[in-house]
Design a protein around this motif. Structure first.
Motif, mmCIF file in Angstrom:
data_model
loop_
_atom_site.group_PDB
_atom_site.id
_atom_site.type_symbol
_atom_site.label_atom_id
_atom_site.label_comp_id
_atom_site.label_asym_id
_atom_site.label_seq_id
_atom_site.Cartn_x
_atom_site.Cartn_y
_atom_site.Cartn_z
ATOM 1 N N ASN A 205 0.816 -1.211 0.000
ATOM 2 C CA ASN A 205 0.000 0.000 0.000
ATOM 3 C C ASN A 205 0.852 1.265 0.000
ATOM 4 O O ASN A 205 0.313 2.367 0.118
ATOM 5 C CB ASN A 205 -0.932 0.002 1.218
ATOM 6 N N ALA A 206 2.150 1.105 -0.140
ATOM 7 C CA ALA A 206 3.067 2.246 -0.089
ATOM 8 C C ALA A 206 3.360 2.776 -1.487
ATOM 9 O O ALA A 206 3.329 2.029 -2.471
ATOM 10 C CB ALA A 206 4.374 1.826 0.582
ATOM 11 N N PRO A 207 3.663 4.082 -1.601
ATOM 12 C CA PRO A 207 4.053 4.639 -2.901
ATOM 13 C C PRO A 207 5.248 3.912 -3.521
ATOM 14 O O PRO A 207 5.320 3.768 -4.746
ATOM 15 C CB PRO A 207 4.395 6.088 -2.563
ATOM 16 N N ALA A 208 6.166 3.439 -2.691
ATOM 17 C CA ALA A 208 7.344 2.751 -3.222
ATOM 18 C C ALA A 208 6.942 1.524 -4.027
ATOM 19 O O ALA A 208 7.557 1.217 -5.060
ATOM 20 C CB ALA A 208 8.288 2.361 -2.080
ATOM 21 N N TRP A 209 5.918 0.801 -3.559
ATOM 22 C CA TRP A 209 5.490 -0.400 -4.280
ATOM 23 C C TRP A 209 4.898 -0.036 -5.636
ATOM 24 O O TRP A 209 5.179 -0.689 -6.648
ATOM 25 C CB TRP A 209 4.471 -1.189 -3.457
ATOM 26 N N ARG A 210 4.108 1.024 -5.674
ATOM 27 C CA ARG A 210 3.504 1.427 -6.946
ATOM 28 C C ARG A 210 4.564 1.916 -7.930
ATOM 29 O O ARG A 210 4.483 1.648 -9.127
ATOM 30 C CB ARG A 210 2.447 2.504 -6.706
ATOM 31 N N HIS A 211 5.562 2.633 -7.417
ATOM 32 C CA HIS A 211 6.657 3.060 -8.292
ATOM 33 C C HIS A 211 7.409 1.850 -8.846
ATOM 34 O O HIS A 211 7.810 1.835 -10.013
ATOM 35 C CB HIS A 211 7.616 3.981 -7.533
ATOM 36 N N GLN A 212 7.598 0.834 -8.005
ATOM 37 C CA GLN A 212 8.300 -0.361 -8.463
ATOM 38 C C GLN A 212 7.468 -1.120 -9.491
ATOM 39 O O GLN A 212 8.009 -1.664 -10.462
ATOM 40 C CB GLN A 212 8.651 -1.261 -7.286
ATOM 41 N N LEU A 213 6.159 -1.177 -9.301
ATOM 42 C CA LEU A 213 5.292 -1.801 -10.303
ATOM 43 C C LEU A 213 5.421 -1.074 -11.636
ATOM 44 O O LEU A 213 5.483 -1.713 -12.698
ATOM 45 C CB LEU A 213 3.837 -1.781 -9.832
ATOM 46 N N SER A 214 5.482 0.240 -11.596
ATOM 47 C CA SER A 214 5.659 1.015 -12.827
ATOM 48 C C SER A 214 6.988 0.690 -13.490
ATOM 49 O O SER A 214 7.074 0.563 -14.724
ATOM 50 C CB SER A 214 5.574 2.511 -12.516
ATOM 51 N N ALA A 215 8.030 0.515 -12.679
ATOM 52 C CA ALA A 215 9.339 0.146 -13.229
ATOM 53 C C ALA A 215 9.286 -1.234 -13.887
ATOM 54 O O ALA A 215 9.870 -1.444 -14.959
ATOM 55 C CB ALA A 215 10.393 0.178 -12.126
ATOM 56 N N VAL A 216 8.587 -2.169 -13.261
ATOM 57 C CA VAL A 216 8.413 -3.495 -13.854
ATOM 58 C C VAL A 216 7.665 -3.394 -15.179
ATOM 59 O O VAL A 216 8.010 -4.064 -16.160
ATOM 60 C CB VAL A 216 7.682 -4.430 -12.874
ATOM 61 N N ASP A 217 6.648 -2.558 -15.212
ATOM 62 C CA ASP A 217 5.855 -2.378 -16.434
ATOM 63 C C ASP A 217 6.722 -1.843 -17.568
ATOM 64 O O ASP A 217 6.654 -2.336 -18.702
ATOM 65 C CB ASP A 217 4.691 -1.423 -16.132
ATOM 66 N N HIS A 218 7.531 -0.839 -17.264
ATOM 67 C CA HIS A 218 8.434 -0.286 -18.284
ATOM 68 C C HIS A 218 9.433 -1.347 -18.758
ATOM 69 O O HIS A 218 9.733 -1.438 -19.953
ATOM 70 C CB HIS A 218 9.179 0.932 -17.731
ATOM 71 N N PHE A 219 9.945 -2.117 -17.816
ATOM 72 C CA PHE A 219 10.898 -3.173 -18.178
ATOM 73 C C PHE A 219 10.254 -4.199 -19.095
ATOM 74 O O PHE A 219 10.834 -4.605 -20.106
ATOM 75 C CB PHE A 219 11.413 -3.844 -16.900
ATOM 76 N N ALA A 220 9.031 -4.615 -18.755
ATOM 77 C CA ALA A 220 8.341 -5.612 -19.583
ATOM 78 C C ALA A 220 8.059 -5.064 -20.975
ATOM 79 O O ALA A 220 8.186 -5.780 -21.975
ATOM 80 C CB ALA A 220 7.043 -6.043 -18.898
ATOM 81 N N ALA A 221 7.663 -3.796 -21.062
ATOM 82 C CA ALA A 221 7.387 -3.184 -22.362
ATOM 83 C C ALA A 221 8.656 -3.114 -23.208
ATOM 84 O O ALA A 221 8.635 -3.407 -24.414
ATOM 85 C CB ALA A 221 6.792 -1.788 -22.174
ATOM 86 N N ARG A 222 9.761 -2.721 -22.583
ATOM 87 C CA ARG A 222 11.033 -2.641 -23.307
ATOM 88 C C ARG A 222 11.484 -4.033 -23.763
ATOM 89 O O ARG A 222 11.988 -4.212 -24.876
ATOM 90 C CB ARG A 222 12.089 -2.002 -22.403
#
Length: 377
Positions: A216-233
């Protein structure tokens, strides 16, 4: 078994939509004889299976705006259940072997070494425990290699030759990758190997963040976004004929400190308990001889509706672990505690890190048991 508690559980769908069905289905889609595509995957000569540690079905949907690639139209095919416990080492072994935990025998993060007073930490591994003896079945990766598929694991350098890698993920080549750039380059290169290829790629930062900051922390959501960018790349970098599968090994829940019970917080909770294993959300109590019934009754009374407390035979009969081989049975606790609410059973004396972590997993709730199956082809 309390009816109200059992109604809140998600039981594993071994052989009918579980994480253990992913690699056998991919092998079938690659044309390997004797394998069965239980998940309806598209035929292809090249597959990449990316496992994101901690990517739960409910968490992905709840934070769709942070993961636009993963939530892209038509990409999420279905939910899968993981095995029991819903923990990383168990799930990795299920993915790599195509077997339920009761057969591959990695039935927890920590579990008893039968005939001893020791626990096996499956992520650190005890060098006195031989991985090939602990998990003797042929892996799905090994079957792929035998069928002429170029199989590659892309993961952190520290995991090369580790106990869990040898026990549950052996077969094919290992490519070390300690950064997103290394992981992308290594996966792309490995995907081009041979006439047919299967690449397994592990990503662990989302789980690390969830444990320490909470989901539930902002850090987790930022990390999910990083995973999303990695998967897209990664998808953009892979050859066009590669099918990219993305899944997770468990979800996660945050556990408030006031909802945690320490095994050593009261003498009656420790009475008759010889060792404590498993995870705080799926706790194993190994009891003194003849003490199992008393321990079971004490813990049922203490936890009430907050957890499902079963004896070993009850948990096995309920299908939690699938078919359980005789060699695996004593690795499971005499008493098994599955948390249902936002609670956990800690053992601070043996595991001093447990109180420091926020997010946990291991039990049979939907938040922990369900993971997505995404297909990007």
């Amino acid at each position: 078994m309390p009816p109200s508690a059992s109604a809140d559980l998600v039981l594993p769908r071994y052989g009918a939509g579980a994480l253990s069905d992913v690699v056998p289905s991919a092998l079938a889609a690659l044309g390997v004889e004797g394998e069965h595509d239980l998940l309806g995957l598209p035929p292809s000569d090249r597959y990449v299976v990316m496992l994101v540690d901690g990517l739960g079905w409910h968490l992905l949907h709840r934070h769709a705006e942070d993961a636009p690639f993963l939530n892209g139209e038509g990409r999420i095919r279905r939910s899968l259940t993981v095995g029991v416990p819903s923990t990383t080492s168990t799930s990795l072994a299920s993915l790599g072997t195509g077997l339920a935990p009761g057969r591959h025998g990695i039935v927890g993060y920590t579990m008893a070494v039968p005939g001893t007073d020791r626990l096996l930490n499956t992520l650190r591994w005890d060098t006195t425990v031989e991985p090939l003896v602990w998990q003797p079945h042929q892996t799905a990766f090994e079957r792929g290699v035998q069928a002429g598929v170029a199989v590659t694991t892309v993961s952190r350098k520290a995991f090369r030759g580790s106990g869990i890698t040898v026990a549950g993920l052996r077969g094919g080549e290992f490519v070390p990758a300690d950064s997103a750039g290394q992981a992308t380059a290594g996966t792309v290169e490995a995907s081009r190997r041979g006439d047919r290829s299967l690449v397994y790629l592990y990503e662990g930062d989302l789980d690390w963040t969830g444990h320490r900051a909470g989901v539930n922390a902002p850090a987790w959501r930022h990390q999910l976004s990083a995973v999303d960018h990695f998967a897209a790349r990664l998808r953009a970098s892979l050859p066009a004929d590669v099918v990219l599968l993305i899944t997770g090994d468990h979800g996660m829940v945050d556990v408030p400190k006031e909802h945690r019970v320490d095994v050593d917080s009261a003498p009656e909770l420790r009475a008759g308990v010889r060792m404590v294993g498993g995870d705080p959300r799926l706790r194993y109590l190994y009891t003194d001889e003849g003490a199992a019934a008393d321990v079971l009754a004490t813990w049922r009374e203490r936890l009430g509706d907050a957890a499902l407390v079963l004896g070993r035979d009850e948990a096995i009969a309920a299908g939690w672990f699938g078919e359980v081989e005789d060699r695996v049975r004593p690795r499971i606790g005499d008493v098994v505690i599955a948390a249902l609410d936002e609670m956990a059973v800690e053992c601070r004396r043996e595991f001093p890190m447990e109180p420091l972590l926020v997010g946990w997993h291991g039990s049979l709730t939907a938040e922990e048991m369900l993971v997505p199956l995404l297909v990007a082809d």
